[in-house]
Scaffold this motif. Sequence first.
Motif, PDB file in Angstrom:
ATOM      1  N   ALA A  14       0.829  -1.211   0.000  1.00 20.51           N
ATOM      2  CA  ALA A  14       0.000   0.000   0.000  1.00 20.51           C
ATOM      3  C   ALA A  14       0.861   1.258   0.000  1.00 20.51           C
ATOM      4  O   ALA A  14       0.561   2.221  -0.725  1.00 20.51           O
ATOM      5  N   SER A  15       1.928   1.262   0.775  1.00 24.94           N
ATOM      6  CA  SER A  15       2.775   2.459   0.810  1.00 24.94           C
ATOM      7  C   SER A  15       3.517   2.647  -0.509  1.00 24.94           C
ATOM      8  O   SER A  15       3.704   3.773  -0.965  1.00 24.94           O
ATOM      9  N   THR A  16       3.912   1.549  -1.157  1.00 24.58           N
ATOM     10  CA  THR A  16       4.568   1.653  -2.462  1.00 24.58           C
ATOM     11  C   THR A  16       3.603   2.234  -3.494  1.00 24.58           C
ATOM     12  O   THR A  16       3.981   3.110  -4.283  1.00 24.58           O
ATOM     13  N   ILE A  17       2.376   1.770  -3.496  1.00 27.15           N
ATOM     14  CA  ILE A  17       1.362   2.301  -4.418  1.00 27.15           C
ATOM     15  C   ILE A  17       1.097   3.778  -4.127  1.00 27.15           C
ATOM     16  O   ILE A  17       0.991   4.594  -5.050  1.00 27.15           O
ATOM     17  N   ALA A  18       1.021   4.144  -2.847  1.00 25.97           N
ATOM     18  CA  ALA A  18       0.787   5.547  -2.474  1.00 25.97           C
ATOM     19  C   ALA A  18       1.922   6.434  -2.969  1.00 25.97           C
ATOM     20  O   ALA A  18       1.683   7.520  -3.518  1.00 25.97           O
TER      21      ALA A  18
ATOM     22  N   THR B 298       1.505   9.365  -5.757  1.00 20.79           N
ATOM     23  CA  THR B 298       1.856  10.708  -5.311  1.00 20.79           C
ATOM     24  C   THR B 298       2.974  11.284  -6.166  1.00 20.79           C
ATOM     25  O   THR B 298       2.921  12.458  -6.564  1.00 20.79           O
ATOM     26  N   SER B 299       3.971  10.476  -6.482  1.00 18.46           N
ATOM     27  CA  SER B 299       5.072  10.943  -7.334  1.00 18.46           C
ATOM     28  C   SER B 299       4.561  11.309  -8.719  1.00 18.46           C
ATOM     29  O   SER B 299       4.966  12.328  -9.290  1.00 18.46           O
ATOM     30  N   GLY B 300       3.688  10.502  -9.260  1.00 18.39           N
ATOM     31  CA  GLY B 300       3.108  10.799 -10.568  1.00 18.39           C
ATOM     32  C   GLY B 300       2.302  12.080 -10.548  1.00 18.39           C
ATOM     33  O   GLY B 300       2.404  12.909 -11.462  1.00 18.39           O
ATOM     34  N   TRP B 301       1.517  12.274  -9.487  1.00 18.62           N
ATOM     35  CA  TRP B 301       0.707  13.493  -9.375  1.00 18.62           C
ATOM     36  C   TRP B 301       1.589  14.720  -9.257  1.00 18.62           C
ATOM     37  O   TRP B 301       1.334  15.740  -9.919  1.00 18.62           O
ATOM     38  N   VAL B 302       2.645  14.648  -8.445  1.00 19.58           N
ATOM     39  CA  VAL B 302       3.554  15.783  -8.282  1.00 19.58           C
ATOM     40  C   VAL B 302       4.255  16.098  -9.601  1.00 19.58           C
ATOM     41  O   VAL B 302       4.342  17.262 -10.006  1.00 19.58           O
ATOM     42  N   ALA B 303       4.735  15.068 -10.291  1.00 19.52           N
ATOM     43  CA  ALA B 303       5.404  15.283 -11.576  1.00 19.52           C
ATOM     44  C   ALA B 303       4.453  15.918 -12.581  1.00 19.52           C
ATOM     45  O   ALA B 303       4.814  16.868 -13.294  1.00 19.52           O
ATOM     46  N   LYS B 304       3.229  15.433 -12.642  1.00 18.58           N
ATOM     47  CA  LYS B 304       2.228  15.973 -13.564  1.00 18.58           C
ATOM     48  C   LYS B 304       1.918  17.436 -13.230  1.00 18.58           C
ATOM     49  O   LYS B 304       1.804  18.283 -14.125  1.00 18.58           O
ATOM     50  N   THR B 305       1.810  17.748 -11.944  1.00 23.22           N
ATOM     51  CA  THR B 305       1.539  19.121 -11.516  1.00 23.22           C
ATOM     52  C   THR B 305       2.683  20.045 -11.888  1.00 23.22           C
ATOM     53  O   THR B 305       2.456  21.167 -12.375  1.00 23.22           O
ATOM     54  N   ILE B 306       3.911  19.602 -11.695  1.00 23.37           N
ATOM     55  CA  ILE B 306       5.070  20.428 -12.045  1.00 23.37           C
ATOM     56  C   ILE B 306       5.140  20.653 -13.552  1.00 23.37           C
ATOM     57  O   ILE B 306       5.424  21.769 -14.006  1.00 23.37           O
ATOM     58  N   ILE B 307       4.868  19.622 -14.337  1.00 24.78           N
ATOM     59  CA  ILE B 307       4.875  19.759 -15.797  1.00 24.78           C
ATOM     60  C   ILE B 307       3.819  20.761 -16.233  1.00 24.78           C
ATOM     61  O   ILE B 307       4.081  21.641 -17.067  1.00 24.78           O
ATOM     62  N   ARG B 308       2.604  20.668 -15.699  1.00 25.63           N
ATOM     63  CA  ARG B 308       1.541  21.625 -16.046  1.00 25.63           C
ATOM     64  C   ARG B 308       1.930  23.043 -15.653  1.00 25.63           C
ATOM     65  O   ARG B 308       1.691  23.991 -16.399  1.00 25.63           O
ATOM     66  N   PHE B 309       2.527  23.195 -14.467  1.00 26.74           N
ATOM     67  CA  PHE B 309       2.949  24.515 -14.002  1.00 26.74           C
ATOM     68  C   PHE B 309       3.982  25.109 -14.955  1.00 26.74           C
ATOM     69  O   PHE B 309       3.896  26.278 -15.336  1.00 26.74           O
ATOM     70  N   ASN B 310       4.960  24.305 -15.365  1.00 26.71           N
ATOM     71  CA  ASN B 310       5.987  24.780 -16.288  1.00 26.71           C
ATOM     72  C   ASN B 310       5.411  25.129 -17.652  1.00 26.71           C
ATOM     73  O   ASN B 310       5.831  26.094 -18.288  1.00 26.71           O
ATOM     74  N   GLU B 311       4.448  24.329 -18.137  1.00 33.30           N
ATOM     75  CA  GLU B 311       3.816  24.612 -19.416  1.00 33.30           C
ATOM     76  C   GLU B 311       3.052  25.920 -19.378  1.00 33.30           C
ATOM     77  O   GLU B 311       3.107  26.722 -20.311  1.00 33.30           O
ATOM     78  N   ARG B 312       2.333  26.168 -18.267  1.00 35.36           N
ATOM     79  CA  ARG B 312       1.591  27.426 -18.131  1.00 35.36           C
ATOM     80  C   ARG B 312       2.544  28.612 -18.060  1.00 35.36           C
ATOM     81  O   ARG B 312       2.276  29.675 -18.599  1.00 35.36           O
TER      82      ARG B 312
END
Length: 120
Positions: A94-98, A102-116
């Motif tokens: 469960a912790s590995t999946i979390a 979470t890492s994927g969400w953070v990476a996606k958020t940073i990519i969107r922020f940089n694109e904007r």
Amino acid sequence: MTIVKGICIILGFLALGEAASLLINHLIPGSVLGMILLFLALVGKIINPESIRTVANFLTKNMAIFFLPAFMGIMDQWGLISLNLGGWLIVMFASTIAVFFTSGWVAKTIIRFNERREKK
């Protein structure tokens, strides 16, 4: 000589972090505080990154060394862990999946922020 200087700098910040941790009653681990202090010194240009690059690269490439104490602790407590191995495996999964999501969400958020930011 550069390697010795880099080791001394890194160990010096580890010692500073441990001292700071002692002052705040170990609220934050000394190794974490030392890393934060080293980061601030690098950002503030107090320390030249080239002076620790060789040692930092070696330590990064050999991260397995840092997992040995934890592994030995697990092996030392294997009798206790084996009593509830199923529960441990569920928690680890469960912790590995979390962490994965979470890492994927953070990476996606940073990519969107940089694109904007690039569009502006």
